[in-house]
Design a protein around this motif. Structure first.
Motif, PDB file in Angstrom:
ATOM      1  N   MET A   1      11.144   4.732  -3.390  1.00 14.94           N
ATOM      2  CA  MET A   1      11.561   6.023  -2.420  1.00 14.94           C
ATOM      3  C   MET A   1      10.770   6.939  -2.913  1.00 14.94           C
ATOM      4  SD  MET A   1      14.334   8.804  -3.948  1.00 14.94           S
ATOM      5  CE  MET A   1      12.794   9.580  -5.506  1.00 14.94           C
ATOM      6  N   ARG A   2      10.068   7.325  -1.977  1.00 14.26           N
ATOM      7  CA  ARG A   2       9.007   8.738  -1.933  1.00 14.26           C
ATOM      8  C   ARG A   2       9.672  10.138  -1.596  1.00 14.26           C
ATOM      9  NH1 ARG A   2       4.691   7.985  -3.340  1.00 14.26           N
ATOM     10  NH2 ARG A   2       3.413  10.089  -2.481  1.00 14.26           N
ATOM     11  N   PRO A   3       9.240  10.994  -2.645  1.00 20.77           N
ATOM     12  CA  PRO A   3       9.626  12.168  -2.255  1.00 20.77           C
ATOM     13  C   PRO A   3      10.056  13.257  -0.626  1.00 20.77           C
ATOM     14  CG  PRO A   3       8.070  12.429  -3.854  1.00 20.77           C
ATOM     15  CD  PRO A   3       8.309  10.839  -3.150  1.00 20.77           C
TER      16      PRO A   3
ATOM     17  N   ARG B   1      13.117  20.712  -1.841  1.00 26.11           N
ATOM     18  CA  ARG B   1      12.976  20.163  -2.846  1.00 26.11           C
ATOM     19  C   ARG B   1      11.740  20.839  -3.312  1.00 26.11           C
ATOM     20  NH1 ARG B   1      15.140  15.008  -1.093  1.00 26.11           N
ATOM     21  NH2 ARG B   1      17.192  15.754  -1.360  1.00 26.11           N
ATOM     22  N   ALA B   2      11.534  20.349  -5.404  1.00 28.47           N
ATOM     23  CA  ALA B   2      10.274  20.122  -5.701  1.00 28.47           C
ATOM     24  C   ALA B   2       9.849  18.794  -6.419  1.00 28.47           C
ATOM     25  CB  ALA B   2      10.254  20.249  -6.992  1.00 28.47           C
ATOM     26  N   THR B   3       8.333  17.680  -6.331  1.00 29.97           N
ATOM     27  CA  THR B   3       8.736  16.408  -6.178  1.00 29.97           C
ATOM     28  C   THR B   3       7.286  16.470  -7.062  1.00 29.97           C
ATOM     29  OG1 THR B   3       6.695  16.768  -4.582  1.00 29.97           O
ATOM     30  CG2 THR B   3       9.123  16.046  -3.191  1.00 29.97           C
TER      31      THR B   3
ATOM     32  N   THR C   1       9.057  10.447  -9.217  1.00 29.94           N
ATOM     33  CA  THR C   1       8.870   8.707  -9.228  1.00 29.94           C
ATOM     34  C   THR C   1       7.256   7.934  -9.807  1.00 29.94           C
ATOM     35  OG1 THR C   1       6.265   8.773  -7.186  1.00 29.94           O
ATOM     36  CG2 THR C   1       8.833   8.237  -6.063  1.00 29.94           C
ATOM     37  N   VAL C   2       8.202   7.154 -11.102  1.00 26.73           N
ATOM     38  CA  VAL C   2       7.652   6.773 -12.135  1.00 26.73           C
ATOM     39  C   VAL C   2       6.612   5.988 -12.147  1.00 26.73           C
ATOM     40  CG1 VAL C   2       6.891   6.913 -14.601  1.00 26.73           C
ATOM     41  CG2 VAL C   2       8.215   8.781 -13.521  1.00 26.73           C
ATOM     42  N   ARG C   3       5.748   5.425 -11.123  1.00 25.05           N
ATOM     43  CA  ARG C   3       5.327   3.834 -11.414  1.00 25.05           C
ATOM     44  C   ARG C   3       4.052   3.559 -12.951  1.00 25.05           C
ATOM     45  NH1 ARG C   3       4.408  -1.009  -7.040  1.00 25.05           N
ATOM     46  NH2 ARG C   3       3.064  -1.866  -7.804  1.00 25.05           N
ATOM     47  N   ALA C   4       4.710   2.434 -13.455  1.00 18.90           N
ATOM     48  CA  ALA C   4       3.334   2.445 -14.564  1.00 18.90           C
ATOM     49  C   ALA C   4       2.597   0.679 -13.726  1.00 18.90           C
ATOM     50  CB  ALA C   4       4.009   1.665 -15.697  1.00 18.90           C
ATOM     51  N   ASP C   5       1.710   0.299 -14.086  1.00 21.26           N
ATOM     52  CA  ASP C   5       1.279  -0.909 -13.667  1.00 21.26           C
ATOM     53  C   ASP C   5       0.634  -1.690 -14.477  1.00 21.26           C
ATOM     54  OD1 ASP C   5       1.370  -1.731 -10.675  1.00 21.26           O
ATOM     55  OD2 ASP C   5       1.078   0.757 -10.637  1.00 21.26           O
ATOM     56  N   LEU C   6       0.370  -2.456 -15.150  1.00 22.84           N
ATOM     57  CA  LEU C   6       0.346  -2.895 -16.828  1.00 22.84           C
ATOM     58  C   LEU C   6      -0.548  -4.236 -16.303  1.00 22.84           C
ATOM     59  CD1 LEU C   6       3.423  -2.604 -19.005  1.00 22.84           C
ATOM     60  CD2 LEU C   6       2.057  -0.716 -18.012  1.00 22.84           C
TER      61      LEU C   6
ATOM     62  N   SER D   1      15.538   9.587  -9.398  1.00 22.68           N
ATOM     63  CA  SER D   1      14.162   9.912 -10.055  1.00 22.68           C
ATOM     64  C   SER D   1      14.348   8.724 -10.236  1.00 22.68           C
ATOM     65  CB  SER D   1      14.626   9.946 -11.671  1.00 22.68           C
ATOM     66  OG  SER D   1      13.113   9.936 -12.456  1.00 22.68           O
ATOM     67  N   ARG D   2      13.146   8.065  -9.655  1.00 18.15           N
ATOM     68  CA  ARG D   2      12.937   6.367  -9.771  1.00 18.15           C
ATOM     69  C   ARG D   2      11.591   5.644 -10.323  1.00 18.15           C
ATOM     70  NH1 ARG D   2      13.832   2.081  -5.286  1.00 18.15           N
ATOM     71  NH2 ARG D   2      12.148   0.567  -5.704  1.00 18.15           N
ATOM     72  N   VAL D   3      12.072   5.221 -11.588  1.00 15.25           N
ATOM     73  CA  VAL D   3      10.740   4.870 -12.362  1.00 15.25           C
ATOM     74  C   VAL D   3      10.984   3.433 -12.179  1.00 15.25           C
ATOM     75  CG1 VAL D   3      10.728   4.307 -15.037  1.00 15.25           C
ATOM     76  CG2 VAL D   3      11.573   7.019 -13.893  1.00 15.25           C
ATOM     77  N   GLU D   4       9.760   2.816 -12.046  1.00  9.46           N
ATOM     78  CA  GLU D   4       9.452   1.267 -12.650  1.00  9.46           C
ATOM     79  C   GLU D   4       8.143   0.559 -12.867  1.00  9.46           C
ATOM     80  OE1 GLU D   4       9.357  -0.526  -7.952  1.00  9.46           O
ATOM     81  OE2 GLU D   4       9.094   1.521  -7.661  1.00  9.46           O
ATOM     82  N   VAL D   5       8.194  -0.708 -13.894  1.00 10.50           N
ATOM     83  CA  VAL D   5       7.242  -0.930 -14.680  1.00 10.50           C
ATOM     84  C   VAL D   5       6.790  -1.998 -13.806  1.00 10.50           C
ATOM     85  CG1 VAL D   5       6.008  -1.204 -16.702  1.00 10.50           C
ATOM     86  CG2 VAL D   5       8.014   0.130 -16.547  1.00 10.50           C
ATOM     87  N   TRP D   6       5.393  -2.744 -13.356  1.00  8.21           N
ATOM     88  CA  TRP D   6       4.858  -3.756 -12.833  1.00  8.21           C
ATOM     89  C   TRP D   6       3.694  -4.664 -13.665  1.00  8.21           C
ATOM     90  CZ3 TRP D   6       6.488  -5.723  -8.237  1.00  8.21           C
ATOM     91  CH2 TRP D   6       7.423  -4.862  -7.124  1.00  8.21           C
ATOM     92  N   ASN D   7       4.099  -5.586 -13.249  1.00  4.57           N
ATOM     93  CA  ASN D   7       2.779  -6.702 -14.069  1.00  4.57           C
ATOM     94  C   ASN D   7       2.279  -7.621 -13.044  1.00  4.57           C
ATOM     95  OD1 ASN D   7       1.841  -9.472 -14.717  1.00  4.57           O
ATOM     96  ND2 ASN D   7       1.244  -8.272 -17.103  1.00  4.57           N
ATOM     97  N   ALA D   8       0.909  -6.422 -12.535  1.00  7.31           N
ATOM     98  CA  ALA D   8       0.644  -7.366 -11.194  1.00  7.31           C
ATOM     99  C   ALA D   8       1.902  -7.450 -10.307  1.00  7.31           C
ATOM    100  CB  ALA D   8       0.601  -8.966 -11.657  1.00  7.31           C
ATOM    101  N   THR D   9       2.567  -9.080  -9.536  1.00  2.00           N
ATOM    102  CA  THR D   9       3.115  -8.676  -8.777  1.00  2.00           C
ATOM    103  C   THR D   9       4.272  -8.951  -9.089  1.00  2.00           C
ATOM    104  OG1 THR D   9       3.237 -11.330  -8.065  1.00  2.00           O
ATOM    105  CG2 THR D   9       1.575  -9.358  -6.599  1.00  2.00           C
ATOM    106  N   THR D  10       4.688  -8.887 -10.741  1.00  3.60           N
ATOM    107  CA  THR D  10       6.165  -9.197 -11.049  1.00  3.60           C
ATOM    108  C   THR D  10       6.597  -7.550 -11.405  1.00  3.60           C
ATOM    109  OG1 THR D  10       5.300 -11.075 -11.626  1.00  3.60           O
ATOM    110  CG2 THR D  10       7.390 -10.141 -12.746  1.00  3.60           C
ATOM    111  N   ARG D  11       7.941  -7.046 -10.933  1.00  5.09           N
ATOM    112  CA  ARG D  11       8.155  -6.122 -11.816  1.00  5.09           C
ATOM    113  C   ARG D  11       9.501  -6.343 -12.696  1.00  5.09           C
ATOM    114  NH1 ARG D  11      11.875  -2.901  -7.303  1.00  5.09           N
ATOM    115  NH2 ARG D  11      12.939  -4.782  -7.702  1.00  5.09           N
ATOM    116  N   LEU D  12       8.995  -5.396 -13.643  1.00  5.09           N
ATOM    117  CA  LEU D  12       9.162  -6.174 -14.952  1.00  5.09           C
ATOM    118  C   LEU D  12      10.894  -5.061 -15.663  1.00  5.09           C
ATOM    119  CD1 LEU D  12       6.130  -5.663 -17.180  1.00  5.09           C
ATOM    120  CD2 LEU D  12       7.000  -7.604 -16.495  1.00  5.09           C
TER     121      LEU D  12
END
Length: 270
Positions: free
Chosen positions: A1-3, A98-100, A131-136, A166-177
């Motif tokens: 999702m994009r604001p 909407r605040a983003t 949106t929160v995205r972490a790339d590990l 709110s959308r929170v995602e955690v990724w390792n390369a191409t794998t979503r954790l």
């Protein structure tokens, strides 16, 4: 999702880009870019060796149409804790804008980033999306938790906000954790049991590391933990009272940190 607030609708845009590295056995803030209303208080090292940074918004809160962009990069061997100085106050939005907020984390192998902001308080009539995205990388560690109130409860504003996403995602390369996608529009269904019911404070969290959890924190009817299909550790908690939720969350967080990271307790001085 994009604001969905367009640049022309934005009232203020705060930017915070932080790069942390390990040098001579210590974590340092190597580079930073700050644009009001976002800024940081000077980093300092905790007794456990983690470098702590407070994110500050010196204004009266987040206004409708505001946009915040936070990016943190953590290099190999660095240990970083990011906190907020106070609760995030989502102000009413008479125009409906909407605040983003976009948050991006990148953590290198052997690095650790923890992000534990203070509670989010949505005022009556507020609208917010983040949106929160972490790339590990392989071998990176991450800890993240957030708490949300149903509104300014003591002001009689329970579930009076217009919209919260709110959308929170955690990724390792191409794998979503891990994926947590929350959309709240107060109304009849929001008050149904299993969503908010008669509770006013909720928390969620995720931890990624090499350690295994042998002793799961749990409080019947209040806090639960488990594994995602990708191997991340998740947490959910809810309570009638904010301090009660905070105590349960802090105890669970330290238990999970010790098991997932093998980390010493955080000794935060405010």
């Amino acid at each position: 999702m994009r604001p969905d607030t367009t640049p022309g609708q934005r009232t203020r845009t705060g930017i915070l880009h932080l790069t942390f590295e390990e040098k001579r056995g210590k974590t340092v803030l190597a580079r930073d870019q700050q644009k009001a209303p976002l800024m940081i208080i000077r980093p300092f090292e905790l007794p456990c060796g983690t470098l702590m940074v407070f994110v500050v918004n010196p204004t009266g809160g987040v206004l409708g149409g505001d946009h915040s962009e936070i990016v943190a990069e953590v290099g190999a061997g660095a240990r970083v804790l990011i906190l907020t100085q106070s609760a995030t106050r989502l102000q009413p939005s008479p125009s409906g804008a909407r605040a983003t907020q976009d948050i991006r984390f990148r953590v290198a192998s052997g690095g650790r980033l923890e992000y534990y902001p203070e509670r989010t308080l949505p005022f009556a009539g507020s609208a917010f999306a983040q949106t929160v995205r972490a790339d590990l990388e392989d071998g990176a560690e991450l800890g993240l938790s957030e708490t949300l109130a149903s509104g300014r409860v003591h002001m009689g504003e329970r579930l009076a906000f217009a919209d919260y996403r709110s959308r929170v995602e955690v990724w390792n390369a191409t794998t979503r954790l891990y994926l947590d996608h929350l959309k709240l529009e107060p109304g009849q269904h929001t008050r149904a049991p299993g969503v908010w019911g008669d509770l006013d404070y909720a928390a969620s969290g995720v931890w990624v590391g090499s350690g295994s959890v042998q002793h799961w924190p749990a409080l019947p009817g209040q806090l639960a933990c488990g594994h995602t299909a990708g191997g991340a550790v998740w947490l959910r908690s809810a309570s009638r009272r904010g301090p009660e939720l905070d105590r349960a969350l802090n105890a669970a967080r330290e238990s999970l940190r010790a098991q997932v990271f093998g980390a010493q307790p955080l000794q935060v001085r405010r």
